[in-house]
Enzyme design. Structure first.
Site, PDB file in Angstrom:
ATOM      1  N   TYR A  48       0.891  -1.296   0.043  1.00  0.00           N
ATOM      2  CA  TYR A  48       0.196  -0.124   0.061  1.00  0.00           C
ATOM      3  C   TYR A  48       0.896   1.229   0.144  1.00  0.00           C
ATOM      4  O   TYR A  48       0.333   2.333  -0.124  1.00  0.00           O
ATOM      5  CB  TYR A  48      -1.045   0.060   1.118  1.00  0.00           C
ATOM      6  N   SER A 228     -13.263   3.422   4.611  1.00  0.00           N
ATOM      7  CA  SER A 228     -14.342   4.821   4.249  1.00  0.00           C
ATOM      8  C   SER A 228     -13.422   6.015   4.428  1.00  0.00           C
ATOM      9  O   SER A 228     -12.514   6.106   5.547  1.00  0.00           O
ATOM     10  CB  SER A 228     -15.345   4.750   4.991  1.00  0.00           C
TER      11      SER A 228
END
Length: 265
Positions: A48, A228
């Site tokens: 990531y 989110s």
């Protein structure tokens, strides 16, 4: 918050926070928001390229380190024993942490067993509190078990209402491995929040389709790591423990299972 027990005796939150695609100052602030609203499991990975901001957010949050469960994953550039050993040290340095709570091998690489030897050493010296794998199929998992020595505490895989993989979960559980689900909101590959079944169930409970999508997995014993950027959505994701899906609702949602990956796994 509910928790699931690992085979080490430690417990992890049933709902965590995924950090995939979070970058820079904005990404760090998103992680800080997640911690502020009550998220206590942060999931990152070398792949990531954001371990640094995860570590910065942990440091700036003011929360005691023991209250935050941190997962990271070794990826393909570390696909050997020596490279994995160096990669673990690099992740700890980037995160600015003395240990991670869970260290995973990101995919079933050919050198996964070699990499796992380095993970086992990290477990022995305390720089990893638990070790496991990610994205292993049932066959790959069972083959890995033959020679890995220490049963992985977690196999983190794609899991959502369209492909919950409950059969894989049962195989893993039989050997003492917890199945943890990534992409419970399927990362935009389908209009999950408009799904009529999820919305009908949500209406009955005064919840959102997103909350029902998570609740189904959690009620099936699958911990999840949704992502989110919205404070409101983060809070919604954590507020799924004040209701129960009944047997009929579980059957309705189970019928959504298409038994195939949306991500090509």
């Amino acid at each position: 918050m509910q928790y699931v027990m690992l085979n080490t005796g430690a417990k992890i939150p049933m709902v965590g926070f995924g950090t995939w695609q979070l970058r820079g100052e904005a990404g760090k602030n998103t992680i800080l928001t997640a911690l502020e609203v009550g998220c206590r499991l942060l999931d990152t990975a070398q792949m990531y390229e954001n371990e640094r901001i995860v570590g910065q957010a942990i440091g700036e949050s003011g929360l005691p380190r023991r209250e935050i469960f941190v997962t990271t994953k070794l990826h393909e550039p570390n696909a050997s024993y020596e490279k994995a050993k160096a990669g673990i040290a690099q992740s700890l340095e980037t995160l600015k942490l003395d240990y991670v709570d869970l260290l995973l091998i990101h995919e079933p690489y050919d050198a996964a067993l070699e990499m796992y030897e380095a993970c086992k050493e990290a477990l022995e010296n305390g720089t990893a509190r638990a070790i496991g794998i990610s994205n292993f199929s049932a066959q790959e998992y069972e083959e890995f078990l033959k020679n890995c020595g220490i049963v992985p505490v977690v196999n983190q895989v794609e899991s959502h209402v369209y492909h919950p993989r409950r059969e894989l979960k049962e195989i893993l559980n039989a050997h003492g491995t917890v199945m943890q689900g990534w992409a419970p909101f399927i990362q935009g590959r389908r209009s999950i929040f408009e799904d009529p079944v999820l919305n009908a169930v949500a209406h009955r409970h005064g919840k959102t389709a997103a909350q029902i999508a998570l609740k189904y997995l959690v009620q099936c014993g699958i911990p999840v790591i949704p992502k989110s950027a919205s404070r409101e959505r983060m809070m919604e994701n954590l507020h799924i423990f004040d209701f129960i899906l009944d047997d009929q609702e579980l059957m309705e949602i189970a019928a959504l299972d298409q038994k195939t990956s949306l991500f090509g796994w």
